[in-house]
Write a protein that holds these residues in place. Sequence first.
Motif, PDB file in Angstrom:
ATOM      1  N   ARG A 133       0.819  -1.221   0.000  1.00 43.47           N
ATOM      2  CA  ARG A 133       0.000   0.000   0.000  1.00 43.47           C
ATOM      3  C   ARG A 133       0.855   1.276   0.000  1.00 43.47           C
ATOM      4  NH1 ARG A 133      -5.292   1.540   2.549  1.00 43.47           N
ATOM      5  NH2 ARG A 133      -5.431   3.709   1.868  1.00 43.47           N
ATOM      6  N   MET A 134       1.922   1.276   0.827  1.00 44.80           N
ATOM      7  CA  MET A 134       2.692   2.500   1.041  1.00 44.80           C
ATOM      8  C   MET A 134       4.045   2.505   0.335  1.00 44.80           C
ATOM      9  SD  MET A 134       0.619   4.036   3.093  1.00 44.80           S
ATOM     10  CE  MET A 134       1.595   5.403   3.667  1.00 44.80           C
ATOM     11  N   GLY A 135       4.432   1.352  -0.208  1.00 44.33           N
ATOM     12  CA  GLY A 135       5.756   1.273  -0.832  1.00 44.33           C
ATOM     13  C   GLY A 135       6.860   1.132   0.195  1.00 44.33           C
ATOM     14  N   ARG A 136       6.517   1.178   1.440  1.00 49.26           N
ATOM     15  CA  ARG A 136       7.514   0.982   2.502  1.00 49.26           C
ATOM     16  C   ARG A 136       6.861   0.546   3.815  1.00 49.26           C
ATOM     17  NH1 ARG A 136      10.911   5.383   1.566  1.00 49.26           N
ATOM     18  NH2 ARG A 136      10.086   5.095  -0.524  1.00 49.26           N
ATOM     19  N   ALA A 137       7.688   0.009   4.678  1.00 50.16           N
ATOM     20  CA  ALA A 137       7.196  -0.400   6.001  1.00 50.16           C
ATOM     21  C   ALA A 137       8.361  -0.422   6.963  1.00 50.16           C
ATOM     22  CB  ALA A 137       6.563  -1.788   5.929  1.00 50.16           C
ATOM     23  N   THR A 138       8.110   0.029   8.174  1.00 55.01           N
ATOM     24  CA  THR A 138       9.125  -0.066   9.219  1.00 55.01           C
ATOM     25  C   THR A 138       8.496  -0.783  10.404  1.00 55.01           C
ATOM     26  OG1 THR A 138      10.098   2.013   8.517  1.00 55.01           O
ATOM     27  CG2 THR A 138      10.676   1.256  10.726  1.00 55.01           C
ATOM     28  N   ILE A 139       9.101  -1.896  10.765  1.00 51.47           N
ATOM     29  CA  ILE A 139       8.602  -2.629  11.928  1.00 51.47           C
ATOM     30  C   ILE A 139       9.793  -3.110  12.754  1.00 51.47           C
ATOM     31  CG2 ILE A 139       6.526  -3.463  10.725  1.00 51.47           C
ATOM     32  CD1 ILE A 139       7.910  -6.238  10.567  1.00 51.47           C
TER      33      ILE A 139
ATOM     34  N   LEU B 165      11.231 -12.628   4.759  1.00 58.42           N
ATOM     35  CA  LEU B 165      12.130 -11.592   4.235  1.00 58.42           C
ATOM     36  C   LEU B 165      12.817 -12.045   2.950  1.00 58.42           C
ATOM     37  CD1 LEU B 165      13.679 -10.187   7.553  1.00 58.42           C
ATOM     38  CD2 LEU B 165      11.603  -9.483   6.352  1.00 58.42           C
ATOM     39  N   LYS B 166      13.188 -13.324   2.884  1.00 53.90           N
ATOM     40  CA  LYS B 166      13.836 -13.849   1.675  1.00 53.90           C
ATOM     41  C   LYS B 166      12.872 -13.712   0.474  1.00 53.90           C
ATOM     42  CE  LYS B 166      16.040 -18.110  -0.051  1.00 53.90           C
ATOM     43  NZ  LYS B 166      15.123 -18.480  -1.114  1.00 53.90           N
TER      44      LYS B 166
ATOM     45  N   LEU C 215      11.011 -10.579  -4.444  1.00 53.24           N
ATOM     46  CA  LEU C 215       9.938  -9.866  -5.150  1.00 53.24           C
ATOM     47  C   LEU C 215      10.233  -8.362  -5.267  1.00 53.24           C
ATOM     48  CD1 LEU C 215       6.918 -11.776  -3.533  1.00 53.24           C
ATOM     49  CD2 LEU C 215       7.741 -11.994  -5.882  1.00 53.24           C
ATOM     50  N   GLY C 216      11.474  -8.003  -5.039  1.00 52.82           N
ATOM     51  CA  GLY C 216      11.894  -6.621  -5.308  1.00 52.82           C
ATOM     52  C   GLY C 216      11.861  -5.699  -4.113  1.00 52.82           C
ATOM     53  N   VAL C 217      11.626  -6.231  -2.921  1.00 52.41           N
ATOM     54  CA  VAL C 217      11.590  -5.371  -1.734  1.00 52.41           C
ATOM     55  C   VAL C 217      13.015  -5.237  -1.185  1.00 52.41           C
ATOM     56  CG1 VAL C 217      10.595  -5.049   0.576  1.00 52.41           C
ATOM     57  CG2 VAL C 217       9.266  -6.216  -1.209  1.00 52.41           C
ATOM     58  N   GLU C 218      13.440  -3.985  -1.008  1.00 53.31           N
ATOM     59  CA  GLU C 218      14.763  -3.767  -0.390  1.00 53.31           C
ATOM     60  C   GLU C 218      14.560  -3.791   1.119  1.00 53.31           C
ATOM     61  OE1 GLU C 218      16.598  -0.113  -1.799  1.00 53.31           O
ATOM     62  OE2 GLU C 218      15.505  -0.463  -3.680  1.00 53.31           O
ATOM     63  N   ILE C 219      15.391  -4.556   1.792  1.00 53.11           N
ATOM     64  CA  ILE C 219      15.205  -4.700   3.244  1.00 53.11           C
ATOM     65  C   ILE C 219      16.512  -4.421   3.964  1.00 53.11           C
ATOM     66  CG2 ILE C 219      14.507  -6.273   5.104  1.00 53.11           C
ATOM     67  CD1 ILE C 219      12.903  -7.845   3.000  1.00 53.11           C
ATOM     68  N   GLU C 220      16.419  -3.549   4.958  1.00 51.55           N
ATOM     69  CA  GLU C 220      17.586  -3.278   5.788  1.00 51.55           C
ATOM     70  C   GLU C 220      17.223  -3.659   7.218  1.00 51.55           C
ATOM     71  OE1 GLU C 220      19.101   0.748   4.960  1.00 51.55           O
ATOM     72  OE2 GLU C 220      19.906   0.548   7.004  1.00 51.55           O
TER      73      GLU C 220
ATOM     74  N   TYR D 276      13.550  -2.292   7.928  1.00 56.59           N
ATOM     75  CA  TYR D 276      13.102  -1.211   7.043  1.00 56.59           C
ATOM     76  C   TYR D 276      12.885  -1.823   5.664  1.00 56.59           C
ATOM     77  CZ  TYR D 276      15.092   1.625  10.779  1.00 56.59           C
ATOM     78  OH  TYR D 276      15.376   2.166  12.007  1.00 56.59           O
ATOM     79  N   CYS D 277      11.669  -1.747   5.162  1.00 57.45           N
ATOM     80  CA  CYS D 277      11.362  -2.302   3.834  1.00 57.45           C
ATOM     81  C   CYS D 277      10.975  -1.166   2.900  1.00 57.45           C
ATOM     82  CB  CYS D 277      10.172  -3.246   3.907  1.00 57.45           C
ATOM     83  SG  CYS D 277      10.480  -4.701   4.872  1.00 57.45           S
TER      84      CYS D 277
END
Length: 405
Positions: free
Chosen positions: A93-99, A116-117, A122-127, A134-135
């Motif tokens: 929905r938001m193009g990002r998520a922080t949890i 996460l894998k 599927l193209g999500v950058e995750i830190e 942070y996605c």
Amino acid sequence: MCGEVDVQGSKNAALPILAASVLCSEECVIGNCPDLADTRAALEIIGQLGGKTEFAEHTAVIDAGNIHKHEISNELMSSMRSSVLFLGPLVSRMGRATISYPGGCAIGLRPIDLHLKAFRELGVEIEETGGCIYCKCDKFVSGTVNLLFPSVGATENIMLLSAVSEGETVITNAAREPEIVDLQNFLNAMGAKISGAGSEIIRIIGVEKLQKVEYNIISDRIFATTCACAVACCGGDVVLKNANAEHLRLVLSMLKDSGCKISTGKGRVRIQCSERLKGLGKIITSPYPGFPTDAQALFMASFATAEGTTVFVENIFESRYKHVSELMKMGADIIVDGRLAAVTGCNYIQGAKITAGDLRGGAALVIAGLSAIGDTEISGVEHIDRGYESVENVFSALGAMIKRK
Ligand code: UD1
């Protein structure tokens, strides 16, 4: 134990469905929603993200039209493990998520590496830093995601991430639990194009947006199993109303093999038991349609007084025998060796002061307390409340002597 009991709505179906409502900008009316702390925590998360929620008489009304935040507070993340299911809808929905990490829990570590894998594929950058995740997803990359293990949560999160997207996403080695089918049905009722849930391969053709919906959640197969196990070891004749016998097929056939009489009709399961249960040899937990890990403790409590030995093999969670020490305080004969627990039925168990350490383990102690001679006092009831609306009312309505202090 005698009478009829209404099976509550499924907790494990409700949580991903509530998270899914974040994908829709119109009103979602979700019925048969169990009134549990986790349900309320999920609604609080939606509120924190900017959505409007109401909850009364087992119906949640959610308007996520104004969702504008992409961060879930640490406090709400840690209040329940399933908060991680908001990751997919938020990124979509938001193009990002922080949890923050949902963390470990009473039944084991419960990592989210498979979620996460798949997201990365599927193209999500995750830190991942300082306990936070942070996605960010600027361009969703559809394709096939193979799960190394059919994780329920990872399957749901991938469905939630890709329902509103471009292209076709395929999940192989997907979890097949009925709650996954319910999530598919809910998303499709909003206009998603998902097929295959209930099998190992799920296809998701991304759509542009989802529309408003009214939907009823399936009944809770583990709640039904809890009641069935109580009747099996205490004896009696109980009808489970709003039960789905198909979802209970394996556990009911096992109870039948151990001496219960089972009959099923539309939305009804009747369980009768008038003799001592017979041990079942071996019970191995495995992903659906195998024997559910959530029923392991419940069966163990019932078979603590059965004839013969039953060996449990817990294959899903590493640390799911917390109820064993408490059952042993009641006189149960149980030997644990790693993932194995051998239960040799004794003639009776005795009431004791015991402590619930997790949800289903706690429900197992209630079953044990109902079948024991003398009084049982269970503390740690908040664990049981996470999955049962009012366990004492359920069983006292069936004639049991049980009350909350
Ligand atoms: C769901 C259910 C839970 C049930 C479980 C297994 C909900 C809200 N909860 O939990 O009641 O006991 O399915 O039927 O639906 N794993 C990993 N990495 C991951 C994900 C999972 O190693 O990324 C492991 C877990 O630690 C566990 C196993 O896989 O050992 C099964 O987990 P999973 O199927 O994901 O269960 P949940 O979705 O957490």
